[in-house]
Motif scaffolding. Structure first.
Motif, PDB file in Angstrom:
ATOM      1  N   UNK A   1       0.830  -1.203   0.000  1.00  0.00           N
ATOM      2  CA  UNK A   1       0.000   0.000   0.000  1.00  0.00           C
ATOM      3  C   UNK A   1       0.870   1.261   0.000  1.00  0.00           C
ATOM      4  N   UNK A   2       1.942   1.249   0.772  1.00  0.00           N
ATOM      5  CA  UNK A   2       2.856   2.402   0.790  1.00  0.00           C
ATOM      6  C   UNK A   2       3.441   2.638  -0.610  1.00  0.00           C
ATOM      7  N   UNK A   3       3.785   1.528  -1.304  1.00  0.00           N
ATOM      8  CA  UNK A   3       4.350   1.658  -2.646  1.00  0.00           C
ATOM      9  C   UNK A   3       3.321   2.246  -3.614  1.00  0.00           C
ATOM     10  N   UNK A   4       2.061   1.793  -3.487  1.00  0.00           N
ATOM     11  CA  UNK A   4       0.994   2.321  -4.348  1.00  0.00           C
ATOM     12  C   UNK A   4       0.830   3.831  -4.167  1.00  0.00           C
ATOM     13  N   UNK A   5       1.025   4.267  -2.920  1.00  0.00           N
ATOM     14  CA  UNK A   5       0.810   5.681  -2.601  1.00  0.00           C
ATOM     15  C   UNK A   5       2.094   6.510  -2.693  1.00  0.00           C
ATOM     16  N   UNK A   6       3.170   5.861  -3.178  1.00  0.00           N
ATOM     17  CA  UNK A   6       4.453   6.557  -3.333  1.00  0.00           C
ATOM     18  C   UNK A   6       4.940   7.198  -2.036  1.00  0.00           C
ATOM     19  N   UNK A   7       4.752   6.498  -0.927  1.00  0.00           N
ATOM     20  CA  UNK A   7       5.193   7.009   0.377  1.00  0.00           C
ATOM     21  C   UNK A   7       6.701   6.819   0.492  1.00  0.00           C
TER      22      UNK A   7
END
Length: 876
Positions: free
Chosen positions: A740-746
C-alpha cells in the motif's frame, strides 16, 4: 579459523578447482559399502564419441547428475556409468569427408587402412565431449567409462548376434528396406523421420493387352512404375470381378503385367486399383511374395535409375526421371490427370535425404517373439514411464513393429560375424573367426562386409557395460539398473530395444523407470538446428554465467516430458540467484566468530526461529517428495522461493536487530542461520554443485564435502505449525503495508502508525519491533471491532484489518494539490480523445487498428479520471 568468502562469486575461479578435488578424492566412484541402502544405477545415454556437447546433452546430463548426487547423499551406492557411442554413420561421414580433401575414397584405401584412420579420428576427437561433460559437473564414475566398440562391448555384441542367430531370431533375407541414397546405407524404420512435402497424385491409364479398355491407377512416385510387375484389385470389388487374371500393358515400357486379386487393396480408396512394384514398396513386396511376382529394381544405390529402367531413363537422377517420365506419359496419352497434394515423406535422420524403399539382401532381427515380452514388462509395471503417457507411444510402436534391419553398408562399426565360403557358398556365423569352411574345409572364407546398426550395440548398454557376458561383481550388484533418463524422441531408437534385449539376454528388464524429458527449444519455441542458426553452445553459456547457472536454468525448465524454452534472460536470472545465495552466505559468515560450532539447533528459539525452521523442514519434505516423483522443476522452484524469499528477504532481515544487540539472542540467531543455510545448501547441491560446495566448505560443517554429506531428513520435532502460522500472519501484514505504501508513493523514511483490529492480537504485539523495522511503523496499536477508521487508509489481510492515519502517510494539502493537477490534465486528454472519436472523417479513413487504439486510449483515460476522483474523495 576465519570464515570468509570472496566479495563476489566467480564461477571460473571455483568450478575447475572444485571438480578436480572431487575427482582426486574419489567421490564419484561407486563401491559396495557396508550399511548402505543398496545400489542405485544410472546408465548414461552414450553421446557420439566425436560429437560436441549441445543443449540436449547439457539437459540430460544435468538431470542425471541431479538424481545421482541426490541418491549418493541419501546413502545409496550410486553408480552413474559414463561412456560414448561409436555413432557409425555420423563418424564415417566425417572420416570420408576428411579423406575427400586428400582426393581419396574408401575404395582407394581399403577396409584395414580406413579403420586405422577411423580409430585415429576417435582418439583425436573422442575425449572432447567427455571433458565437456566434466565442465558441466557430471559426477560419473569415470573409472568405469565405456565405449560401444571397446573390447568388452564388442565381445557382448558378437555373443548376442550369434546367440540370436542360433535361436532363429536373426536371419539374412531379401526384404524391402529404407535406403539413404546419400549415406548409401540402410536405415531402420526408427531412423526414418517423416515430414510433409508438396507433391502430386499422377493418375495413369494402364491399357488392357486385348484392347478392351484400361485401368486407372494413381501414384506419388511415377518413376517406380518402370519396375511394376502387376496391378492389384480387391477380390470382392464388383468393378473388377471379370478383370482378374487379365493382362495389362505397362505404359512406356510395353511389358505385359497381370491383374491380381489381393485383400491388401482398399476398395473405397481411389479407383480401387493399385500398381504393384515389389522392389520399391514394402507392401507391394508382400503382395509380390503372395503372387510370385518378379522383383525388378530400377534404381541404383545413389538414387539414379539403372539399366532396368530402360534406355530412355537409365542414368537419370530419380527426380529428373520423374519429370521426363511424366512428360512422356502426357505425350503418349497415358496421363489422365495430376492432383496437387501434401504428403508425408520419409527422410534420413542423419542427412535429411529422402529415403528410398528398395529391395535388398540384409540381416534382420525377428521382432515379434521379442516384442511381446517387452510390452508385457511395461504393462505389468516392471518398467514404468514417467510421465505415464509415453507408455502409449511405446505400446503403439512395439505392437506394430516390423522386423529390424540391422545391417549397414558401413565400415566403421561392429562387423557382422558371418563368413561366406568361396567354394561351396556355405554361410558360417561364429563367435570366433573360422579358419576353414565347416562344410567343405575350404580356407577361402570372406567375412560379410557390412556392419551392425549402431543401435544394436546401444541396446546392450545396460548389461554389456557391467561386464556381460562375463559374470562380474558389478553385473551382479548394479544390474538391473534403476533410472534411464532420456529424451522422448528416442523411445523407438533405444528405449524399446534396451528393454527387449535386456529381457532376452538377462531375463529381466534393464531399468525400473524411464524418465522422459522434453527438448530444449529457443526462446521462440523453435527446435534448435544448424539450418535455423539458433543453436546455443552450452560451453559458451558456462563461460559467461557458470555451470551452476546453466544447470539451474535447465532444471527449472523441466516439466515432465514437456519441451522447454531457453533464453539468456533465464540464465541471467539463475546467475542472480547464485549471487543472492553467495551474498547471504557472506552476511552469515561475517557475523560468525573464529571457532563456531558445527550446525545445530539452539535450545531456546525465538518465534522467527521456529518459523524459519518449520518452513525449512517443510522444504526438506517437499523437495524430497518432488525428487521421488521426478518433478525436478517443482523442486527447483521451491528451493528458489525459500532461499530468495523466506531466508534472504525475511529471516536474515528479522535477525539483524538480534545480531546487532549481541549476547545469547545473537548466538541463537547465528546458530539457526547456519543450520538452515547448511541444510538448504545440501538440498540445493544436486542442482548447483559448485557454489554449494564452495560455501559449505567455508561454513561451519562436519565431514569432508557437501557432496558426500547426508541428505536432510524431515524432522517432526521441527514442525512448529502454530509458530509458523503466527509468523505467516505477521509477514502477510508487513507485505500488505509495504504494497500500500508503494501504491501511494510514500517515501521509505516516512513513518506511520499502524492500528490493528484483530481477534488474535498477540502475534502482532510480539512482532511490534519487526513491524517498526520492516513496515515503517511509527507505533503499533490495537483497537476493538467497530473502530471507525475515519481519514485512514484501511488494509485487509487474512487475519486482521490494519488502519493507517492518512496524514501519517502523505502531506494532505500537497497530495490534494497533486491529485487535482493530475485530474485536470487527465480530463483534458479525455476530452480530446472523445472528440477524436466523434470525428466522422477519422472513423471513416483511419485503419481499424488505429480506431481501436483510440477507443482503448479513451477508455483508459476515463478509468484514470475515476481513480483520481476516488483518491481525492478518500482525502476527505
Amino acid at each position: 579459523m576465519k570464515h570468509e568468502l570472496a566479495k563476489q562469486y566467480d564461477p571460473a575461479q571455483v568450478e575447475a578447482r572444485t571438480y578436480a578435488a572431487w575427482l582426486e578424492r574419489g567421490y564419484f566412484r561407486a563401491e559396495r559399502r557396508e550399511g548402505s541402502k543398496g545400489p542405485y544405477t544410472i546408465m548414461m545415454p552414450p553421446p557420439n564419441v566425436t560429437g560436441q556437447l549441445h543443449m540436449g546433452h547439457a539437459l540430460v546430463s544435468t538431470l542425471q547428475d541431479i538424481l545421482i548426487r541426490w541418491k549418493r547423499m541419501q546413502g545409496y551406492d550410486a553408480l552413474w556409468l559414463p561412456g560414448t557411442d561409436h555413432a557409425a554413420i555420423a563418424t564415417e561421414v566425417k572420416i570420408v569427408e576428411e579423406m575427400a580433401k586428400e582426393g581419396l575414397t574408401k575404395a582407394d584405401v581399403g577396409y584395414d587402412a580406413f579403420m586405422t584412420r577411423a580409430w585415429a579420428w576417435k582418439e583425436k576427437y573422442g575425449g572432447r565431449i567427455v571433458e565437456q561433460l566434466k565442465t558441466i559437473g557430471c559426477s560419473c564414475d569415470w573409472s568405469r567409462e565405456r565405449f560401444t566398440m571397446d573390447e568388452g562391448c564388442s565381445r557382448a555384441v558378437k555373443e548376442v548376434f550369434v546367440s540370436l542367430y542360433e535361436k532363429g531370431l536373426i536371419y539374412r533375407g531379401e526384404r524391402i528396406i529404407n535406403w539413404c541414397p546419400s549415406c548409401k546405407t540402410t536405415l531402420s524404420d526408427a531412423e526414418v523421420e517423416h515430414s510433409d512435402h508438396e507433391g502430386a497424385f499422377w493418375h495413369i491409364r494402364y491399357p488392357y493387352a486385348d484392347g478392351s479398355g484400361y485401368i486407372e491407377v494413381a501414384t506419388t512416385r511415377p518413376e517406380t512404375m518402370l519396375g511394376d510387375t502387376a496391378v492389384a484389385v480387391h477380390p470382392e470389388d464388383p468393378r473388377y470381378k471379370d478383370k482378374i487374371g487379365k493382362t495389362l500393358i505397362l505404359p512406356l515400357v510395353g511389358r505385359e503385367i497381370p491383374v491380381v486379386a489381393d485383400e491388401y487393396v482398399e476398395m473405397d480408396f481411389g479407383t480401387g486399383a493399385v500398381k504393384i512394384t515389389p522392389a520399391h514398396d514394402p507392401n507391394d513386396f508382400e503382395v509380390g511374395l503372395r503372387h510370385s511376382l518378379p522383383v525388378i529394381s530400377v534404381m541404383n544405390e545413389d538414387g539414379t535409375m539403372n539399366a532396368e529402367a530402360g534406355e530412355a531413363y537409365g542414368g537419370l537422377d530419380r527426380y529428373d526421371c520423374r519429370k521426363r517420365l511424366v512428360k512422356d506419359l502426357e505425350v503418349g496419352g497415358f496421363l489422365l490427370k495430376t492432383e496437387a497434394m501434401t504428403h508425408s515423406v520419409g527422410e534420413c535422420y542423419r542427412c535429411g535425404t529422402v529415403a528410398e524403399p528398395r529391395v535388398s539382401t540384409q540381416w534382420f532381427v525377428r521382432m515379434r517373439p521379442l516384442a511381446g515380452p517387452a510390452v508385457e514388462a511395461v504393462k505389468s509395471g516392471g518398467t514404468k514411464f514417467v510421465p505415464e503417457r509415453f507408455e502409449k507411444v511405446y505400446y503403439h510402436w512395439m505392437e506394430n513393429i516390423r522386423d529390424w534391419c540391422i545391417s549397414r553398408q558401413l565400415w566403421w562399426g561392429h562387423r557382422i560375424p558371418a563368413w561366406y565360403c568361396g567354394d561351396c557358398g556355405e554361410l558360417t556365423v561364429s563367435r570366433e573367426t573360422p579358419a576353414v569352411c565347416p562344410k567343405c574345409g575350404s580356407a577361402r572364407l570372406t567375412q560379410d562386409p557390412d556392419s551392425l546398426d549402431t543401435w544394436f550395440s546401444s541396446a546392450l548398454w545396460p548389461f554389456s557395460t557391467l561386464g556381460w557376458p562375463e559374470k562380474t561383481d558389478d553385473l551382479a550388484y548394479f544390474y538391473p539398473t534403476n533410472t534411464l533418463v532420456t529424451a522422448y524422441d528416442i523411445i523407438f531408437f533405444w528405449v524399446a530395444r534396451m528393454i527387449f534385449s535386456g529381457l532376452e539376454r538377462m531375463g529381466e528388464t534393464p531399468f525400473d523407470t524411464v524418465f522422459m524429458h522434453g527438448l530444449v527449444r529457443d526462446a521462440q519455441g523453435r527446435k534448435m538446428s544448424k539450418s535455423l542458426g539458433n543453436g546455443i553452445d552450452p560451453m559458451d553459456v558456462i563461460a559467461r554465467y557458470g555451470a551452476d547457472a546453466l544447470r539451474f536454468t535447465l532444471a527449472a525448465g523441466t516439466s515432465l516430458g514437456n519441451d522447454m524454452r531457453f533464453s539468456d534472460e533465464k540464465v541471467e536470472a539463475s546467475r542472480n540467484f547464485a549471487n543472492k545465495i553467495w551474498n547471504a552466505a557472506r552476511f552469515v559468515l561475517m557475523n560468525l566468530g573464529e571457532d563456531e560450532a558445527a550446525p545445530h539447533i539452539p535450545g531456546e528459539l525465538a518465534p522467527e526461529d521456529r518459523w524459519v525452521l518449520s518452513k525449512y523442514n517443510g522444504l526438506v519434505r517437499d523437495v524430497t517428495d518432488n525428487l521421488e516423483k521426478f518433478e525436478l522443476g517443482l523442486a527447483v522452484q521451491k528451493l528458489y522461493d525459500f532461499l530468495w524469499d523466506i531466508y534472504c528477504d525475511w529471516y536474515i532481515e528479522l535477525t539483524k536487530p538480534r545480531l546487532a544487540a549481541g549476547g545469547d539472542q545473537a548466538e541463537r540467531a547465528k546458530a539457526v542461520l547456519v543450520y538452515v543455510l547448511s541444510g538448504t545448501l545440501r538440498l540445493l547441491h544436486p542442482f548447483m554443485p559448485f557454489i554449494t560446495e564452495e560455501i559449505w566448505r567455508i561454513l561451519p560443517h562436519e565431514g569432508e564435502s557437501v557432496m558426500v554429506s547426508d541428505w536432510p531428513a524431515y524432522d517432526e520435532a521441527l514442525c512448529f505449525a502454530e509458530s509458523e502460522a503466527e509468523m505467516e500472519r505477521v509477514v502477510e501484514a508487513i507485505r500488505a503495508v509495504r504494497a500500500r505504501r508503494a501504491e501511494m508513493n510514500v517515501p521509505p523514511a516516512r513513518r506511520a502508525k499502524l492500528i490493528f483490529v484483530t481477534p488474535q492480537p498477540e502475534p502482532f504485539r510480539r512482532a511490534a519491533a519487526f513491524l517498526e523495522r520492516l513496515a515503517g511503523a511509527a507505533a503499533v496499536e490495537f483497537a476493538q471491532e467497530g473502530f471507525p477508521g475515519e481519514d485512514m487508509v484501511q488494509i485487509v489481510t487474512g487475519s486482521a484489518r490494519i488502519f493507517i492515519p492518512l496524514g501519517d502517510l502523505v502531506d494532505l494539502a500537497a497530495e490534494r494539490a497533486r491529485l487535482e493537477k493530475e485530474l485536470v490534465a487527465a480530463e483534458k486528454q479525455l476530452a480530446a480523445a472523445e472528440a477524436k472519436l466523434q470525428n466522422e472523417g477519422f472513423l471513416a479513413k483511419a485503419p481499424e487498428a488505429v480506431v481501436e487504439g483510440a477507443k482503448e486510449n479513451a477508455r483508459s483515460l476515463g478509468e484514470k479520471c475515476v481513480r483520481l476522483r476516488e483518491s481525492l474523495g478518500n482525502l476527505g
